[in-house]
Design a protein around this motif. Structure first.
Motif, PDB file in Angstrom:
ATOM      1  N   LEU A   1       0.834  -1.208   0.000  1.00  0.00           N
ATOM      2  CA  LEU A   1       0.000   0.000   0.000  1.00  0.00           C
ATOM      3  C   LEU A   1       0.866   1.254   0.000  1.00  0.00           C
ATOM      4  O   LEU A   1       0.589   2.229  -0.702  1.00  0.00           O
ATOM      5  CB  LEU A   1      -0.909   0.022   1.239  1.00  0.00           C
ATOM      6  CG  LEU A   1      -2.241  -0.721   1.152  1.00  0.00           C
ATOM      7  CD1 LEU A   1      -3.006  -0.540   2.452  1.00  0.00           C
ATOM      8  CD2 LEU A   1      -3.072  -0.219  -0.008  1.00  0.00           C
ATOM      9  N   GLY A   2       1.926   1.233   0.805  1.00  0.00           N
ATOM     10  CA  GLY A   2       2.823   2.385   0.856  1.00  0.00           C
ATOM     11  C   GLY A   2       3.476   2.640  -0.487  1.00  0.00           C
ATOM     12  O   GLY A   2       3.635   3.791  -0.912  1.00  0.00           O
ATOM     13  N   GLY A   3       3.838   1.561  -1.187  1.00  0.00           N
ATOM     14  CA  GLY A   3       4.444   1.712  -2.511  1.00  0.00           C
ATOM     15  C   GLY A   3       3.460   2.277  -3.524  1.00  0.00           C
ATOM     16  O   GLY A   3       3.818   3.152  -4.327  1.00  0.00           O
ATOM     17  N   ILE A   4       2.226   1.805  -3.511  1.00  0.00           N
ATOM     18  CA  ILE A   4       1.202   2.301  -4.451  1.00  0.00           C
ATOM     19  C   ILE A   4       0.939   3.783  -4.217  1.00  0.00           C
ATOM     20  O   ILE A   4       0.872   4.575  -5.155  1.00  0.00           O
ATOM     21  CB  ILE A   4      -0.104   1.495  -4.279  1.00  0.00           C
ATOM     22  CG1 ILE A   4       0.102   0.044  -4.721  1.00  0.00           C
ATOM     23  CG2 ILE A   4      -1.237   2.127  -5.092  1.00  0.00           C
ATOM     24  CD1 ILE A   4      -1.055  -0.870  -4.366  1.00  0.00           C
TER      25      ILE A   4
ATOM     26  N   GLY B   1       2.908   6.042  -2.746  1.00  0.00           N
ATOM     27  CA  GLY B   1       4.077   6.852  -3.103  1.00  0.00           C
ATOM     28  C   GLY B   1       4.208   7.030  -4.606  1.00  0.00           C
ATOM     29  O   GLY B   1       4.493   8.138  -5.090  1.00  0.00           O
ATOM     30  N   ALA B   2       3.984   5.945  -5.365  1.00  0.00           N
ATOM     31  CA  ALA B   2       4.072   6.026  -6.828  1.00  0.00           C
ATOM     32  C   ALA B   2       2.995   6.953  -7.389  1.00  0.00           C
ATOM     33  O   ALA B   2       3.251   7.734  -8.323  1.00  0.00           O
ATOM     34  CB  ALA B   2       3.927   4.625  -7.422  1.00  0.00           C
ATOM     35  N   ALA B   3       1.778   6.880  -6.840  1.00  0.00           N
ATOM     36  CA  ALA B   3       0.679   7.735  -7.309  1.00  0.00           C
ATOM     37  C   ALA B   3       0.977   9.206  -7.036  1.00  0.00           C
ATOM     38  O   ALA B   3       0.698  10.087  -7.863  1.00  0.00           O
ATOM     39  CB  ALA B   3      -0.630   7.316  -6.635  1.00  0.00           C
ATOM     40  N   GLN B   4       1.582   9.512  -5.902  1.00  0.00           N
ATOM     41  CA  GLN B   4       1.917  10.897  -5.570  1.00  0.00           C
ATOM     42  C   GLN B   4       2.995  11.448  -6.511  1.00  0.00           C
ATOM     43  O   GLN B   4       2.899  12.596  -6.974  1.00  0.00           O
ATOM     44  CB  GLN B   4       2.405  10.975  -4.120  1.00  0.00           C
ATOM     45  CG  GLN B   4       1.292  10.855  -3.092  1.00  0.00           C
ATOM     46  CD  GLN B   4       1.832  10.903  -1.670  1.00  0.00           C
ATOM     47  OE1 GLN B   4       2.747  10.158  -1.328  1.00  0.00           O
ATOM     48  NE2 GLN B   4       1.269  11.776  -0.859  1.00  0.00           N
ATOM     49  N   LEU B   5       4.013  10.622  -6.796  1.00  0.00           N
ATOM     50  CA  LEU B   5       5.078  11.058  -7.702  1.00  0.00           C
ATOM     51  C   LEU B   5       4.534  11.296  -9.108  1.00  0.00           C
ATOM     52  O   LEU B   5       4.891  12.278  -9.786  1.00  0.00           O
ATOM     53  CB  LEU B   5       6.205  10.017  -7.734  1.00  0.00           C
ATOM     54  CG  LEU B   5       7.042   9.899  -6.454  1.00  0.00           C
ATOM     55  CD1 LEU B   5       7.980   8.707  -6.549  1.00  0.00           C
ATOM     56  CD2 LEU B   5       7.838  11.187  -6.225  1.00  0.00           C
ATOM     57  N   LEU B   6       3.670  10.390  -9.568  1.00  0.00           N
ATOM     58  CA  LEU B   6       3.089  10.522 -10.898  1.00  0.00           C
ATOM     59  C   LEU B   6       2.201  11.758 -10.991  1.00  0.00           C
ATOM     60  O   LEU B   6       2.189  12.460 -12.012  1.00  0.00           O
ATOM     61  CB  LEU B   6       2.285   9.255 -11.238  1.00  0.00           C
ATOM     62  CG  LEU B   6       1.739   9.137 -12.660  1.00  0.00           C
ATOM     63  CD1 LEU B   6       2.866   9.246 -13.690  1.00  0.00           C
ATOM     64  CD2 LEU B   6       1.003   7.814 -12.826  1.00  0.00           C
ATOM     65  N   ARG B   7       1.480  12.064  -9.921  1.00  0.00           N
ATOM     66  CA  ARG B   7       0.605  13.243  -9.901  1.00  0.00           C
ATOM     67  C   ARG B   7       1.432  14.526 -10.036  1.00  0.00           C
ATOM     68  O   ARG B   7       1.004  15.496 -10.665  1.00  0.00           O
ATOM     69  CB  ARG B   7      -0.200  13.264  -8.591  1.00  0.00           C
ATOM     70  CG  ARG B   7      -1.221  14.397  -8.515  1.00  0.00           C
ATOM     71  CD  ARG B   7      -2.058  14.299  -7.262  1.00  0.00           C
ATOM     72  NE  ARG B   7      -1.249  14.371  -6.046  1.00  0.00           N
ATOM     73  CZ  ARG B   7      -1.760  14.307  -4.810  1.00  0.00           C
ATOM     74  NH1 ARG B   7      -3.063  14.150  -4.646  1.00  0.00           N
ATOM     75  NH2 ARG B   7      -0.964  14.376  -3.761  1.00  0.00           N
ATOM     76  N   MET B   8       2.623  14.543  -9.456  1.00  0.00           N
ATOM     77  CA  MET B   8       3.493  15.714  -9.556  1.00  0.00           C
ATOM     78  C   MET B   8       3.988  15.930 -10.981  1.00  0.00           C
ATOM     79  O   MET B   8       4.254  17.069 -11.395  1.00  0.00           O
ATOM     80  CB  MET B   8       4.686  15.550  -8.609  1.00  0.00           C
ATOM     81  CG  MET B   8       4.303  15.594  -7.129  1.00  0.00           C
ATOM     82  SD  MET B   8       5.654  15.103  -6.031  1.00  0.00           S
ATOM     83  CE  MET B   8       6.883  16.334  -6.429  1.00  0.00           C
ATOM     84  N   GLU B   9       4.126  14.855 -11.769  1.00  0.00           N
ATOM     85  CA  GLU B   9       4.654  14.941 -13.122  1.00  0.00           C
ATOM     86  C   GLU B   9       3.586  15.298 -14.161  1.00  0.00           C
ATOM     87  O   GLU B   9       3.901  15.818 -15.227  1.00  0.00           O
ATOM     88  CB  GLU B   9       5.303  13.606 -13.509  1.00  0.00           C
ATOM     89  CG  GLU B   9       6.495  13.207 -12.645  1.00  0.00           C
ATOM     90  CD  GLU B   9       7.661  14.190 -12.799  1.00  0.00           C
ATOM     91  OE1 GLU B   9       7.842  14.733 -13.906  1.00  0.00           O
ATOM     92  OE2 GLU B   9       8.361  14.434 -11.789  1.00  0.00           O
ATOM     93  N   LEU B  10       2.321  15.020 -13.858  1.00  0.00           N
ATOM     94  CA  LEU B  10       1.244  15.255 -14.830  1.00  0.00           C
ATOM     95  C   LEU B  10       0.823  16.716 -14.863  1.00  0.00           C
ATOM     96  O   LEU B  10       0.830  17.405 -13.844  1.00  0.00           O
ATOM     97  CB  LEU B  10       0.027  14.376 -14.493  1.00  0.00           C
ATOM     98  CG  LEU B  10       0.214  12.867 -14.701  1.00  0.00           C
ATOM     99  CD1 LEU B  10      -1.021  12.132 -14.219  1.00  0.00           C
ATOM    100  CD2 LEU B  10       0.468  12.550 -16.171  1.00  0.00           C
TER     101      LEU B  10
ATOM    102  N   GLU C   1      -8.465   6.072  -2.144  1.00  0.00           N
ATOM    103  CA  GLU C   1      -8.869   4.685  -1.892  1.00  0.00           C
ATOM    104  C   GLU C   1      -7.771   3.900  -1.173  1.00  0.00           C
ATOM    105  O   GLU C   1      -8.060   3.026  -0.358  1.00  0.00           O
ATOM    106  CB  GLU C   1      -9.255   3.994  -3.202  1.00  0.00           C
ATOM    107  CG  GLU C   1     -10.534   4.532  -3.838  1.00  0.00           C
ATOM    108  CD  GLU C   1     -11.711   4.476  -2.879  1.00  0.00           C
ATOM    109  OE1 GLU C   1     -11.989   3.400  -2.325  1.00  0.00           O
ATOM    110  OE2 GLU C   1     -12.359   5.519  -2.673  1.00  0.00           O
ATOM    111  N   VAL C   2      -6.507   4.224  -1.476  1.00  0.00           N
ATOM    112  CA  VAL C   2      -5.400   3.597  -0.747  1.00  0.00           C
ATOM    113  C   VAL C   2      -5.465   3.985   0.729  1.00  0.00           C
ATOM    114  O   VAL C   2      -5.265   3.141   1.619  1.00  0.00           O
ATOM    115  CB  VAL C   2      -4.042   4.008  -1.353  1.00  0.00           C
ATOM    116  CG1 VAL C   2      -2.897   3.652  -0.396  1.00  0.00           C
ATOM    117  CG2 VAL C   2      -3.824   3.305  -2.684  1.00  0.00           C
ATOM    118  N   ASP C   3      -5.755   5.264   1.003  1.00  0.00           N
ATOM    119  CA  ASP C   3      -5.888   5.720   2.391  1.00  0.00           C
ATOM    120  C   ASP C   3      -7.040   5.001   3.090  1.00  0.00           C
ATOM    121  O   ASP C   3      -6.967   4.691   4.282  1.00  0.00           O
ATOM    122  CB  ASP C   3      -6.110   7.232   2.441  1.00  0.00           C
ATOM    123  CG  ASP C   3      -4.850   8.008   2.082  1.00  0.00           C
ATOM    124  OD1 ASP C   3      -3.753   7.412   2.150  1.00  0.00           O
ATOM    125  OD2 ASP C   3      -4.967   9.198   1.734  1.00  0.00           O
TER     126      ASP C   3
END
Length: 267
Positions: free
Chosen positions: A56-59, A61-70, A85-87
């Motif tokens: 869950l922590g990996g999902i 973290g990856a979603a947050q990084l991707l959101r910063m790039e979009l 939903e992860v939260d």
């Protein structure tokens, strides 16, 4: 049980009637079934919770990084949903860990009325309180309970929220307290039976069917679309840790009644 009462000459001149109250035996059987299910659930929950939290922590973290790039806001919204939903899953896992490895109970004198009033104050601005009449029927002579106040707040908050949700913004919530005269506990430490404090939370909602009543304390059983089914299960466990108990029955008039039993002294 009815037995004949014979005279020495063999004539039956009467009967002996023995009346046994089987309610306590029934309660003990229900508790044994609950404990068996709890033991199995704790073993499974502890292992599952640790295994789920790591990915869950990996999902997240990856979603947050991707959101910063979009750059496109509509694509960012999809990631916001993933993070939300992860939260939510993480919240469920934390609750599972909560009953698998509960925090140490801190016993101290607790004013039950003060604790309930604080919960009602927290709920005052809730949308669930709209058009709800609250009646408080407190016994002013009620002694303090020896309990963990924070854990009791968790129990009362859960039960009051359930009652408010059952009434759907229209009805009456009645909270009463008294000393329970029919239910006392004798422990090894105490020579005199310990009296129970009884808190009753009554609502005028739809009530509960017999089928649902038998599943109320089953982990992950819920009738709510967004519920996780751990609130009553954890509340029941907290009260058992205190030496008390929890019953939910159908109100004879309308709605349901949650009966919370708390020892007046530590057992």
């Amino acid at each position: 049980t009815v037995l004949p009462l014979p005279e020495p000459n063999g004539l039956i001149t009467g009967v002996v009637i023995v009346v046994r109250d089987l309610r306590r035996i029934k309660d003990l059987k229900e508790r044994m079934q609950h404990h068996e299910g709890l033991a199995n659930m704790e073993i499974m929950a502890s292992g599952m919770a640790h295994e789920i939290k790591n990915p869950l922590g990996g999902i997240r973290g990856a979603a947050q990084l991707l959101r910063m790039e979009l750059e496109k806001e509509d694509l960012k919204e999809y990631l916001n949903v993933i993070i939300k939903e992860v939260d939510r899953i993480n919240y469920i896992v934390e609750n599972v860990l909560g009953f698998a490895k509960p925090k140490k109970t801190k016993f101290e004198p607790v004013n039950i009325h003060k604790t309930i009033e604080e919960i009602l104050l927290l709920q005052k601005e809730s949308p669930l309180m709209k058009n709800i009449e609250i009646k408080q029927e407190y016994d002013p002579s009620l002694p303090p309970a020896e309990a963990d106040e924070q854990k009791l707040k968790q129990v009362f908050l859960n039960l009051i929220q359930n009652s408010l949700e059952a009434m759907k913004n229209k009805g009456t919530l009645i909270i009463s307290t008294k000393l329970e005269v029919d239910f006392q506990v004798l422990s090894k430490k105490q020579k005199v039976p310990i009296r129970m404090l009884l808190v009753e939370i009554k609502d005028t909602g739809e009530g509960i069917s017999e089928e649902i009543k038998n599943k109320l304390f089953t982990p992950f059983f819920t009738t709510k679309s967004r519920g996780i089914g751990l609130g009553l299960f954890i509340s029941h466990k907290i009260l058992e840790e205190h030496g008390g108990g929890l019953k939910i029955i159908k109100n004879k008039d309308k709605g349901s009644v949650a009966k919370v039993y708390i020892p007046s002294k530590r057992i």
